[in-house]
Design a protein around this motif. Structure first.
Motif, PDB file in Angstrom:
ATOM      1  N   THR A 251       1.698   6.256  -5.917  1.00 11.75           N
ATOM      2  CA  THR A 251       0.410   6.204  -6.605  1.00 11.75           C
ATOM      3  C   THR A 251      -0.225   4.831  -6.436  1.00 11.75           C
ATOM      4  OG1 THR A 251       1.238   7.770  -8.250  1.00 11.75           O
ATOM      5  CG2 THR A 251      -0.747   6.538  -8.824  1.00 11.75           C
ATOM      6  N   ASP A 252      -1.387   4.809  -5.808  1.00 12.62           N
ATOM      7  CA  ASP A 252      -2.119   3.562  -5.576  1.00 12.62           C
ATOM      8  C   ASP A 252      -2.693   3.088  -6.913  1.00 12.62           C
ATOM      9  OD1 ASP A 252      -3.795   1.505  -4.779  1.00 12.62           O
ATOM     10  OD2 ASP A 252      -4.544   2.604  -3.028  1.00 12.62           O
ATOM     11  N   LEU A 253      -2.270   1.915  -7.357  1.00  9.09           N
ATOM     12  CA  LEU A 253      -2.758   1.368  -8.631  1.00  9.09           C
ATOM     13  C   LEU A 253      -4.076   0.614  -8.461  1.00  9.09           C
ATOM     14  CD1 LEU A 253       0.659   0.198 -10.122  1.00  9.09           C
ATOM     15  CD2 LEU A 253      -0.552   2.349 -10.523  1.00  9.09           C
ATOM     16  N   ARG A 254      -4.604   0.599  -7.238  1.00  9.73           N
ATOM     17  CA  ARG A 254      -5.927   0.028  -6.934  1.00  9.73           C
ATOM     18  C   ARG A 254      -6.029  -1.484  -7.145  1.00  9.73           C
ATOM     19  NH1 ARG A 254      -7.266   4.034  -4.076  1.00  9.73           N
ATOM     20  NH2 ARG A 254      -7.487   6.044  -5.091  1.00  9.73           N
TER      21      ARG A 254
ATOM     22  N   ARG B 131      -1.120  -2.858  -5.642  1.00 11.39           N
ATOM     23  CA  ARG B 131       0.223  -2.390  -5.985  1.00 11.39           C
ATOM     24  C   ARG B 131       0.268  -0.861  -5.921  1.00 11.39           C
ATOM     25  NH1 ARG B 131       1.800  -3.906 -11.558  1.00 11.39           N
ATOM     26  NH2 ARG B 131      -0.282  -3.105 -11.951  1.00 11.39           N
ATOM     27  N   THR B 132       1.477  -0.372  -5.716  1.00 15.64           N
ATOM     28  CA  THR B 132       1.712   1.075  -5.667  1.00 15.64           C
ATOM     29  C   THR B 132       2.904   1.393  -6.554  1.00 15.64           C
ATOM     30  OG1 THR B 132       0.916   1.205  -3.390  1.00 15.64           O
ATOM     31  CG2 THR B 132       2.295   3.031  -4.158  1.00 15.64           C
ATOM     32  N   GLU B 133       2.728   2.404  -7.407  1.00 13.70           N
ATOM     33  CA  GLU B 133       3.864   2.880  -8.199  1.00 13.70           C
ATOM     34  C   GLU B 133       4.576   3.966  -7.398  1.00 13.70           C
ATOM     35  OE1 GLU B 133       4.703   4.237 -12.717  1.00 13.70           O
ATOM     36  OE2 GLU B 133       3.374   5.570 -11.590  1.00 13.70           O
ATOM     37  N   VAL B 134       5.884   3.801  -7.256  1.00 17.21           N
ATOM     38  CA  VAL B 134       6.692   4.792  -6.562  1.00 17.21           C
ATOM     39  C   VAL B 134       7.624   5.422  -7.594  1.00 17.21           C
ATOM     40  CG1 VAL B 134       8.375   5.214  -4.722  1.00 17.21           C
ATOM     41  CG2 VAL B 134       6.593   3.471  -4.416  1.00 17.21           C
ATOM     42  N   VAL B 135       7.504   6.736  -7.753  1.00 14.54           N
ATOM     43  CA  VAL B 135       8.361   7.455  -8.693  1.00 14.54           C
ATOM     44  C   VAL B 135       9.268   8.375  -7.886  1.00 14.54           C
ATOM     45  CG1 VAL B 135       8.464   9.082 -10.621  1.00 14.54           C
ATOM     46  CG2 VAL B 135       6.643   7.358 -10.533  1.00 14.54           C
TER      47      VAL B 135
ATOM     48  N   SER C  76       0.833  -1.205   0.000  1.00 15.02           N
ATOM     49  CA  SER C  76       0.000   0.000   0.000  1.00 15.02           C
ATOM     50  C   SER C  76       0.868   1.254   0.000  1.00 15.02           C
ATOM     51  CB  SER C  76      -0.895   0.009   1.239  1.00 15.02           C
ATOM     52  OG  SER C  76      -0.101   0.243   2.398  1.00 15.02           O
ATOM     53  N   PRO C  77       0.321   2.367  -0.499  1.00 13.44           N
ATOM     54  CA  PRO C  77       1.064   3.633  -0.433  1.00 13.44           C
ATOM     55  C   PRO C  77       1.427   3.996   1.007  1.00 13.44           C
ATOM     56  CG  PRO C  77      -0.869   3.888  -1.845  1.00 13.44           C
ATOM     57  CD  PRO C  77      -0.964   2.529  -1.196  1.00 13.44           C
ATOM     58  N   GLU C  78       0.496   3.722   1.949  1.00 18.71           N
ATOM     59  CA  GLU C  78       0.744   4.055   3.349  1.00 18.71           C
ATOM     60  C   GLU C  78       1.955   3.306   3.888  1.00 18.71           C
ATOM     61  OE1 GLU C  78      -3.436   5.006   2.375  1.00 18.71           O
ATOM     62  OE2 GLU C  78      -2.246   3.191   2.084  1.00 18.71           O
ATOM     63  N   LEU C  79       2.033   2.007   3.605  1.00 13.34           N
ATOM     64  CA  LEU C  79       3.157   1.204   4.081  1.00 13.34           C
ATOM     65  C   LEU C  79       4.467   1.712   3.479  1.00 13.34           C
ATOM     66  CD1 LEU C  79       4.234  -1.290   5.653  1.00 13.34           C
ATOM     67  CD2 LEU C  79       3.938  -2.591   3.542  1.00 13.34           C
ATOM     68  N   LEU C  80       4.468   1.989   2.183  1.00 10.87           N
ATOM     69  CA  LEU C  80       5.691   2.437   1.510  1.00 10.87           C
ATOM     70  C   LEU C  80       6.111   3.815   2.010  1.00 10.87           C
ATOM     71  CD1 LEU C  80       4.781   1.161  -2.039  1.00 10.87           C
ATOM     72  CD2 LEU C  80       6.435   0.143  -0.467  1.00 10.87           C
ATOM     73  N   PHE C  81       5.150   4.711   2.190  1.00 12.16           N
ATOM     74  CA  PHE C  81       5.449   6.048   2.720  1.00 12.16           C
ATOM     75  C   PHE C  81       6.081   5.921   4.108  1.00 12.16           C
ATOM     76  CE2 PHE C  81       4.680   9.977   4.930  1.00 12.16           C
ATOM     77  CZ  PHE C  81       4.818  10.975   3.968  1.00 12.16           C
ATOM     78  N   ASP C  82       5.472   5.065   4.943  1.00 14.11           N
ATOM     79  CA  ASP C  82       5.986   4.896   6.296  1.00 14.11           C
ATOM     80  C   ASP C  82       7.397   4.303   6.292  1.00 14.11           C
ATOM     81  OD1 ASP C  82       3.605   5.988   7.160  1.00 14.11           O
ATOM     82  OD2 ASP C  82       2.771   4.082   7.878  1.00 14.11           O
ATOM     83  N   CYS C  83       7.675   3.402   5.362  1.00 16.70           N
ATOM     84  CA  CYS C  83       9.029   2.843   5.249  1.00 16.70           C
ATOM     85  C   CYS C  83      10.051   3.938   4.959  1.00 16.70           C
ATOM     86  CB  CYS C  83       9.100   1.796   4.137  1.00 16.70           C
ATOM     87  SG  CYS C  83       8.369   0.214   4.579  1.00 16.70           S
TER      88      CYS C  83
END
Length: 150
Positions: A102-105, A108-112, A16-23
């Motif tokens: 970006t949450d791909l719904r 998966r999440t795209e991280v740029v 999730s975007p939340e998990l990746l952001f928190d990482c």
């Protein structure tokens, strides 16, 4: 006048975007993956003051010879879970890193990761390859966490 450039790295993570952001913003997570292969970033070498104007610092230690490299930045924008921006003022011209999630719904999440004012030394193939290994380490760490959190 030193030439600066831009770099963009795109990765898709099954998290999730939340998990990746928190990482990317929690010292306990950053200590597990931050820096290129062949380095470690001890927890006591990480400062995260997660607010615009707050400090973001990491001290990476070379596994080979113990030498250290400190990245000092200031957060310019903090918008969980979509966007994170920091500026490294002591890198010539003030290198700016923008990370968008970006949450791909579909789980998966795209991280740029987009960097501007990138000094020539960071634009070399070798430097980019090193940075790519840090993204690989992040991907592996995030995948493990996502699997744990199901």
């Amino acid at each position: 006048m030193t030439t600066t450039g831009e770099l963009t790295y795109r990765r898709v993570h099954r998290a999730s975007p939340e998990l990746l952001f928190d990482c990317m913003t929690t010292p306990e997570h950053l200590a597990r993956f931050w820096g290129p292969t062949g380095t470690t970033t001890p927890l006591d070498g990480i400062v995260v003051d997660l607010r615009p104007g707050g400090a973001f610092e990491t001290t990476m230690v070379s596994d080979a010879d113990g030498s250290t490299y400190t990245m000092r930045a200031v957060y310019a924008e903090v918008s969980r879970p979509d966007r994170l921006v920091w500026i490294e003022a002591d890198v010539e011209g003030g290198m700016r890193t923008t990370v968008t999630f970006t949450d791909l719904r579909d789980g998966r999440t795209e991280v740029v990761t987009h960097q501007t004012n990138v000094p020539a030394a960071y634009l070399s193939a070798e430097a980019q390859a090193g940075f790519a290994t840090s993204l690989d380490r992040f991907a592996a760490y995030a995948a493990g966490l996502a699997a744990e959190h199901g």
